[in-house]
Every structure is written in C-alpha cells, then in structure tokens.
Motif scaffolding. Structure first.
Motif, PDB file in Angstrom:
ATOM      1  N   THR A   6      92.597  45.398  22.575  1.00  0.00           N
ATOM      2  CA  THR A   6      93.140  45.039  21.271  1.00  0.00           C
ATOM      3  C   THR A   6      92.320  45.686  20.166  1.00  0.00           C
ATOM      4  O   THR A   6      91.219  46.188  20.400  1.00  0.00           O
ATOM      5  CB  THR A   6      93.133  43.509  21.067  1.00  0.00           C
ATOM      6  OG1 THR A   6      91.777  43.031  21.079  1.00  0.00           O
ATOM      7  CG2 THR A   6      93.934  42.804  22.149  1.00  0.00           C
ATOM      8  N   SER A   8      91.720  45.337  15.577  1.00  0.00           N
ATOM      9  CA  SER A   8      91.931  44.518  14.382  1.00  0.00           C
ATOM     10  C   SER A   8      92.587  45.362  13.295  1.00  0.00           C
ATOM     11  O   SER A   8      92.268  46.542  13.131  1.00  0.00           O
ATOM     12  CB  SER A   8      90.602  43.955  13.876  1.00  0.00           C
ATOM     13  OG  SER A   8      90.040  43.073  14.819  1.00  0.00           O
ATOM     14  N   ARG A  21      94.922  40.484  15.032  1.00  0.00           N
ATOM     15  CA  ARG A  21      94.634  41.105  16.314  1.00  0.00           C
ATOM     16  C   ARG A  21      95.944  41.618  16.879  1.00  0.00           C
ATOM     17  O   ARG A  21      96.925  40.882  16.993  1.00  0.00           O
ATOM     18  CB  ARG A  21      94.014  40.110  17.294  1.00  0.00           C
ATOM     19  CG  ARG A  21      93.700  40.749  18.643  1.00  0.00           C
ATOM     20  CD  ARG A  21      93.099  39.768  19.618  1.00  0.00           C
ATOM     21  NE  ARG A  21      94.051  38.725  19.996  1.00  0.00           N
ATOM     22  CZ  ARG A  21      93.793  37.804  20.924  1.00  0.00           C
ATOM     23  NH1 ARG A  21      92.624  37.792  21.515  1.00  0.00           N
ATOM     24  NH2 ARG A  21      94.685  36.892  21.216  1.00  0.00           N
ATOM     25  N   ASN A 110      95.513  34.653  15.666  1.00  0.00           N
ATOM     26  CA  ASN A 110      95.620  35.190  14.309  1.00  0.00           C
ATOM     27  C   ASN A 110      95.589  34.102  13.254  1.00  0.00           C
ATOM     28  O   ASN A 110      95.072  34.319  12.148  1.00  0.00           O
ATOM     29  CB  ASN A 110      96.885  36.040  14.190  1.00  0.00           C
ATOM     30  CG  ASN A 110      96.737  37.389  14.882  1.00  0.00           C
ATOM     31  OD1 ASN A 110      95.635  37.934  14.972  1.00  0.00           O
ATOM     32  ND2 ASN A 110      97.838  37.936  15.384  1.00  0.00           N
TER      33      ASN A 110
END
Length: 223
Positions: A6, A8, A21, A110
């Motif tokens: 992942t 950001s 994310r 999130n």
C-alpha cells in the motif's frame, strides 16, 4: 495490509486535508478465501476498489457542498471511502457499503487515519436487496456504471432503498451506460440535473466528469 503493498495519498477537499491508504498498484491479487470466484471478478478487477479514482474525488467534492441536515445517506461501492470520510467529518448520517471483502478494513483504517469516528459499513452486493438496511434520503456512488448490467442493478438498489422523496448523486467519467441508468430512474419518477465538471487540474472544457443529480418528490439540494 498483510499480503498487499500500500501507499499513502493526501489531498484537500474543502480546505481539509485527507490522508488515505490505497493499494500501491492495481495488479495485486491475494485471495486465499476464494472471494473472487464467488463475486465473479477477474484477477484484473480485484484491485480496482483500492485506488483513488477521479470520479471518487469528484463525488467527495460534491459531498462537501451537499445539504445533509436530517438526511440518511448510503454510498454504494464506497471503495477506500473518501466521500464517506468527507460526509463523516461534516457530521452526516452516512452508511458505507461495498461488495469487496477488503473495503471494510480500508475504510476503517482511513477513518482512523483522519481521526474520524468509525463509519457504519455494510457488505452489500447489488444483486440482493437487504430489507434490514432500510431506506435512505440520499444514495450516492462514483464510477459505478462501467458495465451494461450495472445500470439495472443500481436502479434496483435505488428502488429498494430510496424513500419516496429521495435524491441520487452519481459521478461518472462519461460512460455510455449512464444513459440507461437515467432512463431507469426516470421510470421511477426521478428528474435528472446533469453538470459537467473537471476530473482533475489538467481537464479543460468540455470537461470529462459528469455529476448526475436525480431528485424525486423534494426540492433539490446543492450538489
């Protein structure tokens, strides 16, 4: 998230900074539980929910302006949940939904990342109505009309979960299936107002983004 890479992302909506994310790419696939086959998704479709799409940004911007007082709101296909985060920050009565098995954990993460309370989430495949979910004043979604079957499925979700006086807000990148969806909602008594909007800072008129605002039995909100 375990088994997934992942990254950001940060963006501004209405002067507020949101941290998200998202999956680092669309090609990732890991599904030991066999959800993909049961959902009828291809491997290539599996990671699409975990991206920040232009139509999702457009919906989030619309929800920053939208009149929310006294309205129960449902998002269909929430993905990583940006529009829900904007509505939750504003104090809206919002229920998020998706059919992807990873959407709930991304949404919860999130929300925490943005110091927001937990958002009510329901797993909601579109081919089966959930009477226990109840009815909503507003149903929203972004870029959900990319296959022919999705227009009638989405229209049935509206039929089953919208109050007699209701609004539906869809953001779309100009896909042809939105015309079929508009016809189906017209048969349910909805009137459409459509606005073309920029999808990003590089977009120039005629803009690619479409904000579809359907209204039945009430005065329009600003969207």
């Amino acid at each position: 998230m375990q088994a997934y890479a992942t990254r950001s992302e940060q963006l501004l909506i209405g002067g507020h900074k949101y941290r998200l994310r998202v999956l680092s790419d669309k090609q990732q696939f890991s599904d030991a539980a066999g959800h993909r086959a049961r959902m009828g998704l291809s491997v290539a479709q599996w990671g699409l929910f975990g991206q920040l799409w232009p139509s999702e940004r457009l919906l989030a911007q619309a929800m920053h302006r939208f009149a929310i007082d006294g309205k129960r709101i449902l998002e269909l296909g929430c993905g990583i949940g940006l529009a829900c985060l904007v509505l939750k920050r504003r104090g809206a009565d919002i229920v998020a939904s998706d059919s992807h098995p990873l959407a709930e954990s991304f949404l919860a993460y999130n929300a925490t990342l943005n110091a927001l309370p937990a958002i009510d989430y329901r797993r909601l495949p579109w081919d089966a109505l959930r009477p226990s979910l109840g009815h909503f004043d507003v149903i929203i979604a972004s870029d959900v009309l990319y296959e022919p079957l999705q227009a009638p499925l989405l229209a049935e979700m509206v039929r089953g979960h919208a109050y007699p006086a209701a609004e539906v807000v869809i953001t779309d990148p100009g896909r042809s299936h939105s015309q079929h969806f508009s016809q189906l909602l017209a048969e349910q008594g909805f009137t459409l107002t459509e606005e073309q909007c920029p999808m990003d800072d590089r977009d120039v008129p005629p803009y690619r983004g479409h904000l579809l605002h359907y209204i039945r039995g009430q005065e329009p909100s600003r969207a």
